[in-house]
Design a protein around this motif. Structure first.
Motif, mmCIF file in Angstrom:
data_model
loop_
_atom_site.group_PDB
_atom_site.id
_atom_site.type_symbol
_atom_site.label_atom_id
_atom_site.label_comp_id
_atom_site.label_asym_id
_atom_site.label_seq_id
_atom_site.Cartn_x
_atom_site.Cartn_y
_atom_site.Cartn_z
ATOM 1 N N THR A 158 -6.904 164.520 57.924
ATOM 2 C CA THR A 158 -7.189 163.860 56.643
ATOM 3 C C THR A 158 -8.660 163.475 56.483
ATOM 4 O O THR A 158 -9.034 162.872 55.493
ATOM 5 C CB THR A 158 -6.332 162.586 56.449
ATOM 6 O OG1 THR A 158 -6.699 161.633 57.448
ATOM 7 C CG2 THR A 158 -4.850 162.878 56.536
ATOM 8 N N HIS A 159 -9.502 163.793 57.467
ATOM 9 C CA HIS A 159 -10.940 163.534 57.339
ATOM 10 C C HIS A 159 -11.680 164.865 57.263
ATOM 11 O O HIS A 159 -11.090 165.914 57.496
ATOM 12 C CB HIS A 159 -11.435 162.725 58.537
ATOM 13 C CG HIS A 159 -10.811 161.373 58.619
ATOM 14 N ND1 HIS A 159 -9.590 161.162 59.221
ATOM 15 C CD2 HIS A 159 -11.209 160.166 58.162
ATOM 16 C CE1 HIS A 159 -9.267 159.885 59.129
ATOM 17 N NE2 HIS A 159 -10.237 159.249 58.486
ATOM 18 N N THR A 160 -12.972 164.817 56.969
ATOM 19 C CA THR A 160 -13.751 166.042 56.861
ATOM 20 C C THR A 160 -13.659 166.846 58.156
ATOM 21 O O THR A 160 -13.475 168.057 58.134
ATOM 22 C CB THR A 160 -15.235 165.706 56.557
ATOM 23 O OG1 THR A 160 -15.239 164.616 55.644
ATOM 24 C CG2 THR A 160 -15.958 166.896 55.978
ATOM 25 N N SER A 161 -13.779 166.145 59.292
ATOM 26 C CA SER A 161 -13.612 166.832 60.573
ATOM 27 C C SER A 161 -12.276 166.451 61.186
ATOM 28 O O SER A 161 -11.891 165.281 61.154
ATOM 29 C CB SER A 161 -14.716 166.419 61.546
ATOM 30 O OG SER A 161 -15.960 166.700 60.989
#
Ligand code: TXA
Ligand code: MG
Length: 339
Positions: free
Chosen positions: A189-192
């Protein structure tokens, strides 16, 4: 409530047993079942009242969300707000298998499953009984490990019964589990992508499919630095009742064992490799030199040592390499703090 235990043949699963278990689940009951990692405590994941019974049976804090178990990628998609290409690649490569993926939830998922949070954890277990049960129930199964909160995960039906007898409806006994430790959890759910819990699936295999992972800081290092960790990281997890202490350094561990024996303490040593020298007052357990074989035995050994009523368990930590990441994580968690 009387807890029923039914033996299930792995190679020739009796459909009437699976139907009975699925009916129990559909009517709001709790059924423990084997997966390839540890035994899960299942409930209908779309029924908030049934999921509430999981929290009650385990004594689980309400803020700790629960994994939804599905039998295919198609069953995962309605549970999430969006299914990114990274999830598709991971699921195609590793499902069914010991990989849990955290994604943004859809409105279909009850609040109680996600502990009120915006994300949901989903996994497709690689086990014939688990898959047959999910299919027959016709709903995703909310299933944490089938133990009382904070205690060791169960790797056989007897462990489940020891912790939850009288608190759940049914245990499907499919024998000991293969991997022996809980699934690898990846947050998308995060960019990375982030590694939330190391597990049977090593991080480099995941990185080969979706690129670099952000590793969650080691729980023990965070505590040493007395930074403010997320609430879940402070929980005592995966721990035996007997206090456990980890050692990087073998001579230091031996010194400590001599000291404790002098004080008249009864101890066990979990050794790694082949460095066992026997004496009468110490239970010595020599663990396999291979990370997968070590993980498969770890909880069974800790459950067994707990039955002996010892004063202390001393455990030698395996090397600081990626292949040992999950085993080191579980040993360190097992050594953290009093219950
Ligand atoms: O191998 C496994 O994962 C086993 C079998 C039964 O599938 N299940 C298991 O569940 O270990 P449990 O609840 O004992 O551990 C799940 C972990 C918990 O640390 C929980 O906080 C985390 O996954 N988790 C669940 N939902 C989450 C979410 N939405 N976001 C972040 N972490 C989540
Ligand atoms: Mg658990």
């Amino acid at each position: 409530m009387a807890t029923r235990v039914i033996q299930v043949d792995l190679l020739d699963t009796d459909p009437t047993v699976v139907e009975f278990a699925a009916r129990t689940l559909r009517s709001g009951g709790l059924v423990a079942f084997p997966t390839e990692t540890v035994y899960g405590l299942g409930a209908n994941g779309l029924d908030p009242a049934a999921v509430a019974r999981i929290y009650e049976a385990k004594g689980r804090p309400a803020r700790n969300p629960i994994i939804l178990h599905v039998a295919s990628i198609a069953e995962a998609i309605p549970l999430v707000a969006n299914w990114p290409p990274t999830a598709q690649r991971l699921a195609e490569r590793f499902w069914p298998g010991p990989l849990t993926i955290v994604l943004e939830r859809s409105a279909k998922v009850p609040d109680i499953v996600t502990a009120g949070g915006p994300t949901v954890a989903i996994r497709c277990p690689n086990h014939p009984i688990a898959l047959a049960l999910i299919r027959e129930a016709g709903v995703p199964l909310a299933a944490p490990s089938a133990n009382r909160s904070g205690e060791l995960s169960p790797t056989c039906a007897e462990h489940v019964l020891r912790g939850l007898d009288g608190r759940i409806d049914l245990i499907l006994d499919g024998g000991p589990t293969a991997a022996g430790i809980e699934s690898t959890v990846i947050d998308l759910t995060h960019t990375s992508p982030r590694l939330l819990r190391p597990g049977p699936l090593p991080p480099d295999e995941i990185e080969r499919i979706i690129g670099p992972l952000i590793r969650k800081p080691d729980v023990m290092d965070v505590m040493k630095e007395s930074a403010l960790p997320s609430p879940g990281m402070l929980d005592r997890h995966y721990a035996p009742r007997t206090p456990l202490e980890c050692f990087m350094d073998y001579p230091h561990m031996i010194e400590r064992s001599i000291e404790m024996c002098r004080e008249g303490k009864r101890i066990a040593m979990i050794l790694f490799g082949d460095q066992a020298e026997s004496t009468d007052s110490i239970v010595r357990v020599v663990m396999p030199n291979d990370p997968e074989a070590y993980a498969a035995r770890l909880y069974a050994v800790l459950h067994e040592l707990d039955q002996k009523g010892l004063d202390q368990i001393l455990a030698q930590l395996p090397p600081e390499t990626d292949e040992w990441l999950a085993v080191r994580d579980r040993l360190k968690r097992a050594s953290y703090g009093p219950p």
